[in-house]
Design a protein around this motif. Structure first.
Motif, short mmCIF file in Angstrom:
data_model
loop_
_atom_site.label_atom_id
_atom_site.label_comp_id
_atom_site.label_asym_id
_atom_site.label_seq_id
_atom_site.Cartn_x
_atom_site.Cartn_y
_atom_site.Cartn_z
N VAL A 34 14.38 -1.47 -2.26
CA VAL A 34 13.28 -1.32 -3.23
C VAL A 34 12.76 -2.70 -3.63
CG1 VAL A 34 12.67 -0.49 -5.52
CG2 VAL A 34 14.15 0.88 -4.08
N ASP A 35 13.66 -3.64 -3.86
CA ASP A 35 13.24 -5.00 -4.20
C ASP A 35 12.47 -5.64 -3.05
OD1 ASP A 35 14.33 -4.85 -6.75
OD2 ASP A 35 16.25 -5.71 -6.12
N ARG A 38 9.00 -4.21 -3.04
CA ARG A 38 8.18 -4.82 -4.11
C ARG A 38 7.81 -6.25 -3.76
NH1 ARG A 38 12.01 -2.14 -8.29
NH2 ARG A 38 10.86 -0.24 -8.73
N LYS A 39 8.80 -7.03 -3.29
CA LYS A 39 8.57 -8.44 -2.96
C LYS A 39 7.49 -8.59 -1.89
CE LYS A 39 10.81 -12.17 -0.51
NZ LYS A 39 11.72 -12.31 0.58
N ALA A 41 5.06 -6.44 -1.27
CA ALA A 41 3.85 -5.71 -1.67
C ALA A 41 3.61 -4.44 -0.87
CB ALA A 41 2.63 -6.63 -1.63
N MET A 43 4.20 -1.51 -1.79
CA MET A 43 3.73 -0.47 -2.70
C MET A 43 2.28 -0.68 -3.13
SD MET A 43 7.19 0.14 -4.75
CE MET A 43 8.65 0.67 -3.88
#
Length: 121
Positions: A34-35, A38-39, A41, A43
């Motif tokens: 998940v990180d 996010r890192k 992009a 999402m």
């Protein structure tokens, strides 16, 4: 006999601290999937469940469920991009994502739970 210089206590301490910090940096914990998403992009274009710009992660997992070759193929699409798999939407190349991180992301996407279909009326 070679001459070995004597290190003063402050010198020894600074060398020991540098070695310890280098060892700690080499043993940094891996980011969770998940990180990583996010890192990198991910999402910004993909929802967890539903399409945004590109398909939702649950939609991707559903399409490839049971396909043993999917993790490698998806990791390749993450790094090298693709077009045509989900219509005319382009998945841009993510060349800054390492091979290892692409594998982690692909396995995470493919592990998304199956979505419940609303009951038919």
């Amino acid at each position: 006999m070679p001459c070995i210089p004597r290190l003063s206590a402050p010198h020894f301490l600074s060398i020991a601290l540098a070695a310890a910090s280098f060892g700690a940096a080499a043993q940094q914990p891996q980011l969770s999937a998940v990180d990583l998403a996010r890192k990198n992009a991910c999402m910004a274009c993909h929802g967890l469940v539903h399409k945004q710009v590109g398909p939702g992660f649950a939609q991707i997992a559903e399409r490839y469920r049971g396909d043993a070759a999917a993790p490698a193929r998806l990791a390749d699409k993450i790094r090298n991009g693709s077009v045509g798999t989900w219509g005319r939407v382009i998945m841009p190349r993510q060349s800054l994502v390492s091979e290892a991180d692409a594998q982690v992301l692909a396995r995470w996407v493919l592990a998304q739970p199956q979505q419940q279909q609303p009951p038919a009326r």
